[in-house]
Motif scaffolding. Structure first.
Motif, PDB file in Angstrom:
ATOM      1  N   GLY A 164      -9.272   0.476   7.773  1.00 22.30           N
ATOM      2  CA  GLY A 164     -10.601   0.034   8.301  1.00 22.30           C
ATOM      3  C   GLY A 164     -11.197   0.474   9.944  1.00 22.30           C
ATOM      4  N   LYS A 165     -10.266   0.889  10.360  1.00 24.51           N
ATOM      5  CA  LYS A 165     -10.447   1.038  11.664  1.00 24.51           C
ATOM      6  C   LYS A 165     -11.088   2.399  11.166  1.00 24.51           C
ATOM      7  N   ALA A 166      -9.535   3.242  10.998  1.00 21.54           N
ATOM      8  CA  ALA A 166      -9.673   4.651  10.304  1.00 21.54           C
ATOM      9  C   ALA A 166     -11.057   4.853  10.028  1.00 21.54           C
ATOM     10  N   ILE A 167     -11.915   3.861   8.794  1.00 21.19           N
ATOM     11  CA  ILE A 167     -12.658   4.762   8.016  1.00 21.19           C
ATOM     12  C   ILE A 167     -13.934   4.460   8.994  1.00 21.19           C
ATOM     13  N   ALA A 168     -14.317   3.156   9.299  1.00 23.38           N
ATOM     14  CA  ALA A 168     -15.459   3.333  11.077  1.00 23.38           C
ATOM     15  C   ALA A 168     -15.314   4.339  11.854  1.00 23.38           C
ATOM     16  N   ASP A 169     -14.013   4.713  12.327  1.00 26.17           N
ATOM     17  CA  ASP A 169     -14.201   5.892  13.480  1.00 26.17           C
ATOM     18  C   ASP A 169     -14.468   6.740  12.361  1.00 26.17           C
ATOM     19  N   HIS A 170     -14.348   6.955  11.803  1.00 28.80           N
ATOM     20  CA  HIS A 170     -14.856   8.702  11.450  1.00 28.80           C
ATOM     21  C   HIS A 170     -16.507   8.691  11.018  1.00 28.80           C
ATOM     22  N   TYR A 171     -16.754   7.732   9.596  1.00 28.07           N
ATOM     23  CA  TYR A 171     -18.324   6.922   9.616  1.00 28.07           C
ATOM     24  C   TYR A 171     -19.030   7.083  10.953  1.00 28.07           C
ATOM     25  N   ASP A 172     -18.229   7.183  11.858  1.00 23.30           N
ATOM     26  CA  ASP A 172     -18.952   7.026  13.300  1.00 23.30           C
ATOM     27  C   ASP A 172     -20.563   6.479  13.453  1.00 23.30           C
ATOM     28  N   ASN A 173     -20.565   5.539  12.801  1.00 21.37           N
ATOM     29  CA  ASN A 173     -21.836   4.179  12.335  1.00 21.37           C
ATOM     30  C   ASN A 173     -22.448   3.139  13.274  1.00 21.37           C
ATOM     31  N   ALA A 174     -22.905   2.789  14.233  1.00 21.14           N
ATOM     32  CA  ALA A 174     -22.514   1.397  15.034  1.00 21.14           C
ATOM     33  C   ALA A 174     -23.169   0.636  14.274  1.00 21.14           C
ATOM     34  N   GLU A 175     -24.108   0.651  12.730  1.00 20.92           N
ATOM     35  CA  GLU A 175     -24.596  -0.264  12.478  1.00 20.92           C
ATOM     36  C   GLU A 175     -24.235   0.259  10.888  1.00 20.92           C
ATOM     37  N   LEU A 176     -23.567   0.793  10.266  1.00 22.66           N
ATOM     38  CA  LEU A 176     -22.622   0.908   9.313  1.00 22.66           C
ATOM     39  C   LEU A 176     -21.240   0.422   9.618  1.00 22.66           C
ATOM     40  N   SER A 177     -20.565   0.966  10.563  1.00 21.16           N
ATOM     41  CA  SER A 177     -19.498   0.717  10.525  1.00 21.16           C
ATOM     42  C   SER A 177     -18.308   0.339   9.825  1.00 21.16           C
ATOM     43  N   ALA A 178     -18.990  -1.564   9.749  1.00 21.83           N
ATOM     44  CA  ALA A 178     -17.765  -2.700   9.418  1.00 21.83           C
ATOM     45  C   ALA A 178     -18.045  -2.608   8.153  1.00 21.83           C
ATOM     46  N   THR A 179     -19.797  -2.291   7.778  1.00 20.55           N
ATOM     47  CA  THR A 179     -19.321  -2.419   6.586  1.00 20.55           C
ATOM     48  C   THR A 179     -18.981  -1.535   5.110  1.00 20.55           C
ATOM     49  N   LEU A 180     -18.811  -0.008   6.109  1.00 21.56           N
ATOM     50  CA  LEU A 180     -18.173   0.782   5.312  1.00 21.56           C
ATOM     51  C   LEU A 180     -16.306   0.866   5.617  1.00 21.56           C
ATOM     52  N   ALA A 181     -16.284   0.826   6.070  1.00 18.64           N
ATOM     53  CA  ALA A 181     -14.669  -0.051   6.476  1.00 18.64           C
ATOM     54  C   ALA A 181     -13.762  -0.685   5.977  1.00 18.64           C
ATOM     55  N   GLU A 182     -14.869  -2.530   5.482  1.00 22.62           N
ATOM     56  CA  GLU A 182     -14.524  -3.030   3.856  1.00 22.62           C
ATOM     57  C   GLU A 182     -14.397  -2.431   2.945  1.00 22.62           C
ATOM     58  N   TYR A 183     -16.166  -1.822   2.858  1.00 24.15           N
ATOM     59  CA  TYR A 183     -16.410  -1.493   1.173  1.00 24.15           C
ATOM     60  C   TYR A 183     -14.884  -0.213   1.015  1.00 24.15           C
TER      61      TYR A 183
END
Length: 328
Positions: free
Chosen positions: A77-96
């Motif tokens: 999840g952290k790797a996904i969030a770091d790559h998308y680099d969008n603070a508002e969406l990082s948690a959502t994208l990491a989970e999804y």
């Protein structure tokens, strides 16, 4: 439970395999597949095609397997969030995205799906021979296609690479005359998975088994025969939407690190929109809640990752590939 391949009698010389993206969360067996949308898309010719479906409900402890991974899921999840680099969406994208991609971390699950996929492909070829030979037709003229969605694209990519390179399965396109007519990958996460998996490679069991991590980069599955590359399918088509993060886009922007663009593939981009107003709120609603659970915007939000919508929107493409066998 053991995987049991579907067995079908072909009405003509054509068949298609629909490959689901997720495990027992797919639910409801064939009801989880966009069969209604596919039949509507290609019209009366649908009755001439043997339609197979592949999901992973034979793995009845899907959720438990994910829980076994513990901290590896957090790292994913952290790797996904770091790559998308969008603070508002990082948690959502990491989970999804994490919910979609975690099987790469679990070797037993990977291999079970891999073996089931190849067993179903083999059965399709057996059904082809039995059905066509009974009518006095040449099985070599058969046209088999695959339509995969989401993580199903990854499973297709891995299975076809094995089919092409490992003779024990008798599915090599040149040697065994099993070249597919077409492979359609809808919202493929193959490049996304390569990028993320490369960054957490130490957490992936037996990474050398994975075609997505080939040191030479991504390539279309093919058999090398007398120095010539015989592709697993005559045509590979990638279809992805401009708002679908699994397919490599975020809020309309293409992300090269997540967008599958393999030499030789045909790429179709689907223009998508979410809802008037705040796009971040709309994307969160679409991905995490769904159109029936997002309150005031429920009637406006559409899931950019919907397999049904991808199929419904590609009537012309699917008609050409499944009924005419066009290669363009």
């Amino acid at each position: 439970m053991a995987f049991v391949p579907q067995v079908k009698k072909w009405p003509t010389d054509r068949a298609v395999l629909l490959v689901h993206g997720i495990g027992n969360a797919s639910g409801n067996g064939e009801a989880a597949f966009p069969l209604t949308e596919l039949k509507a898309a290609i019209g009366a010719d649908a009755t001439k095609i043997a339609i197979y479906t592949l999901n992973y409900d034979f793995i009845n402890d899907w959720a438990a397997r994910k829980l076994q991974l513990g901290s590896a899921i957090d790292a994913l999840g952290k790797a996904i969030a770091d790559h998308y680099d969008n603070a508002e969406l990082s948690a959502t994208l990491a989970e999804y995205c994490g919910d979609l991609l975690w099987p790469v971390l679990h070797r037993e699950t990977r291999l079970a799906i891999h073996d089931a996929y190849l067993a179903q492909l083999d059965q399709i070829m057996v059904d082809c021979i039995n059905s066509m030979a009974a009518r006095g037709e040449d099985p070599a003229t058969a046209k088999v296609s695959i339509i995969a969605h989401s993580l199903g694209c990854y499973h297709t990519f891995e299975a076809l690479h094995t089919a092409c390179t490992d003779p024990q399965f008798n599915l090599q396109p040149g040697t065994d005359l099993t070249q597919l007519e077409s492979v359609v990958l809808m919202a493929s996460p193959v490049q996304l998975m390569r990028t993320i998996a490369s960054g957490i490679k130490k957490l992936i069991p037996s990474p050398s088994e994975l075609a997505i991590l080939n040191s030479d980069g991504l390539s279309l599955p093919a058999e090398i025969m007398d120095g010539e590359r015989i592709l697993a399918a005559r045509q590979f088509v990638s279809v992805t939407g401009t708002q679908d993060p699994v397919g490599g886009h975020l809020l309309g922007k293409l992300n090269d690190w997540a967008f599958m663009n393999i030499k030789g593939q045909r790429t179709l981009l689907v223009n998508q929109s979410l809802v008037a107003g705040d796009p971040v709120t709309s994307l969160k609603a679409a991905l995490l809640e769904g159109a029936t659970k997002v309150g005031a915007v429920a009637s406006l939000v559409k899931d950019p990752h919907s397999w049904s919508d991808y199929v419904s929107g590609q009537s012309e493409l699917l008609t050409d590939l499944l009924t005419k066998g066009l290669v363009t």
